[in-house]
Design a protein around this motif. Structure first.
Motif, short mmCIF file in Angstrom:
data_model
loop_
_atom_site.label_atom_id
_atom_site.label_comp_id
_atom_site.label_asym_id
_atom_site.label_seq_id
_atom_site.Cartn_x
_atom_site.Cartn_y
_atom_site.Cartn_z
N LEU A 97 0.82 -1.21 0.00
CA LEU A 97 0.00 0.00 0.00
C LEU A 97 0.86 1.26 0.00
CD1 LEU A 97 -2.76 1.30 0.02
CD2 LEU A 97 -2.86 0.94 2.51
N VAL A 98 1.93 1.27 0.77
CA VAL A 98 2.78 2.46 0.78
C VAL A 98 3.48 2.62 -0.57
CG1 VAL A 98 4.96 1.53 1.74
CG2 VAL A 98 4.27 3.88 2.25
N LEU A 99 3.79 1.52 -1.22
CA LEU A 99 4.35 1.61 -2.58
C LEU A 99 3.34 2.17 -3.56
CD1 LEU A 99 6.43 -1.66 -2.88
CD2 LEU A 99 7.28 0.68 -2.95
N LEU B 214 8.74 6.64 6.02
CA LEU B 214 9.29 6.28 7.32
C LEU B 214 8.59 5.04 7.83
CD1 LEU B 214 9.38 9.81 9.02
CD2 LEU B 214 11.23 8.64 7.79
N ASP B 215 9.37 4.08 8.29
CA ASP B 215 8.84 2.85 8.87
C ASP B 215 8.51 3.13 10.33
OD1 ASP B 215 8.33 0.35 9.95
OD2 ASP B 215 9.98 -0.63 8.88
N MET B 216 7.24 3.23 10.64
CA MET B 216 6.77 3.62 11.98
C MET B 216 6.45 2.42 12.87
SD MET B 216 6.93 6.87 11.64
CE MET B 216 6.06 7.49 13.06
N GLN B 217 6.64 1.21 12.39
CA GLN B 217 6.16 0.03 13.08
C GLN B 217 6.76 -0.15 14.48
OE1 GLN B 217 5.46 -3.41 10.24
NE2 GLN B 217 6.71 -2.03 8.99
N GLN B 218 8.01 0.23 14.67
CA GLN B 218 8.65 0.09 15.98
C GLN B 218 8.66 1.40 16.77
OE1 GLN B 218 9.49 -3.01 16.94
NE2 GLN B 218 8.73 -3.63 14.93
N VAL B 219 8.07 2.45 16.19
CA VAL B 219 8.17 3.78 16.76
C VAL B 219 6.83 4.29 17.30
CG1 VAL B 219 8.81 6.17 16.25
CG2 VAL B 219 10.07 4.31 15.20
N TYR C 263 3.46 2.96 8.30
CA TYR C 263 4.33 3.83 7.52
C TYR C 263 3.76 5.23 7.44
CZ TYR C 263 6.41 -0.50 5.72
OH TYR C 263 7.02 -1.73 5.61
N PHE C 264 4.66 6.21 7.42
CA PHE C 264 4.33 7.59 7.06
C PHE C 264 4.95 7.83 5.70
CE2 PHE C 264 3.93 10.15 11.31
CZ PHE C 264 2.77 9.49 11.59
N LEU C 265 4.18 8.37 4.78
CA LEU C 265 4.70 8.82 3.51
C LEU C 265 4.68 10.34 3.56
CD1 LEU C 265 4.07 7.58 -0.03
CD2 LEU C 265 3.76 10.00 0.47
N VAL D 116 -0.19 6.59 6.60
CA VAL D 116 -0.63 7.98 6.67
C VAL D 116 0.26 8.78 5.73
CG1 VAL D 116 -0.95 10.01 8.13
CG2 VAL D 116 -1.43 7.73 9.05
N CYS D 117 -0.37 9.40 4.74
CA CYS D 117 0.35 10.18 3.74
C CYS D 117 0.24 11.66 4.10
CB CYS D 117 -0.24 9.95 2.35
SG CYS D 117 -0.26 8.21 1.86
N HIS D 118 1.39 12.32 4.16
CA HIS D 118 1.46 13.75 4.44
C HIS D 118 1.93 14.43 3.16
CE1 HIS D 118 1.18 13.18 8.84
NE2 HIS D 118 1.86 12.07 8.60
N VAL D 119 1.04 15.14 2.51
CA VAL D 119 1.37 15.83 1.26
C VAL D 119 1.42 17.32 1.59
CG1 VAL D 119 0.79 16.20 -1.16
CG2 VAL D 119 0.16 14.03 -0.04
#
Length: 124
Positions: A6-8, A25-30, A36-38, A86-89
């Motif tokens: 999905l992030v791709l 950004l890989d947010m899985q451990q954070v 993911y944040f795009l 979550v996509c930040h444009v």
């Protein structure tokens, strides 16, 4: 579709509309917010809206529900919530001001503008 696919999809949608400096950004451990944040930006409100709309359209074409889209009318910072992604444009100026990459600096960056995205484009 898993969250990596999905992030791709979202990154490719951004690339299709000439978004600049696409960062994942890989947010899985954070954070529990998302996998993911795009983060990307456009150079005008119209381009920011076009990028956001393309993310939404491509996700919906694949049967992915867009949970919400905020900030679209202003075109300065649009948040597209795809649940696990979550996509930040941003408009360029807002991206420089908010600097989410620094804020979430402990999240590892996923390289999307090379082999990873190239592999996704071949699958389409």
């Amino acid at each position: 579709m898993n969250s990596k696919e999905l992030v791709l999809l979202a990154a490719n949608a951004c690339d299709d509309k000439k978004a600049e400096n696409i960062v994942v950004l890989d947010m899985q451990q954070v954070s529990l917010i998302a996998d993911y944040f795009l983060i990307c930006h456009g150079n005008s409100e119209r381009q920011v809206q076009s990028i956001s709309r393309e993310i939404k359209n491509q996700a919906e074409e694949k049967g992915i529900e867009v949970k919400r889209m905020e900030g679209f009318d202003q075109g300065r910072w649009v948040l597209v919530d795809l649940d696990d992604i979550v996509c930040h444009v941003f408009h360029r100026e807002e991206r420089e001001y908010y600097n989410l990459e620094r804020l979430w600096g402990d999240a590892p960056e996923v390289p999307v503008q090379n082999e990873w995205m190239a592999g996704m484009k071949e699958q389409q």
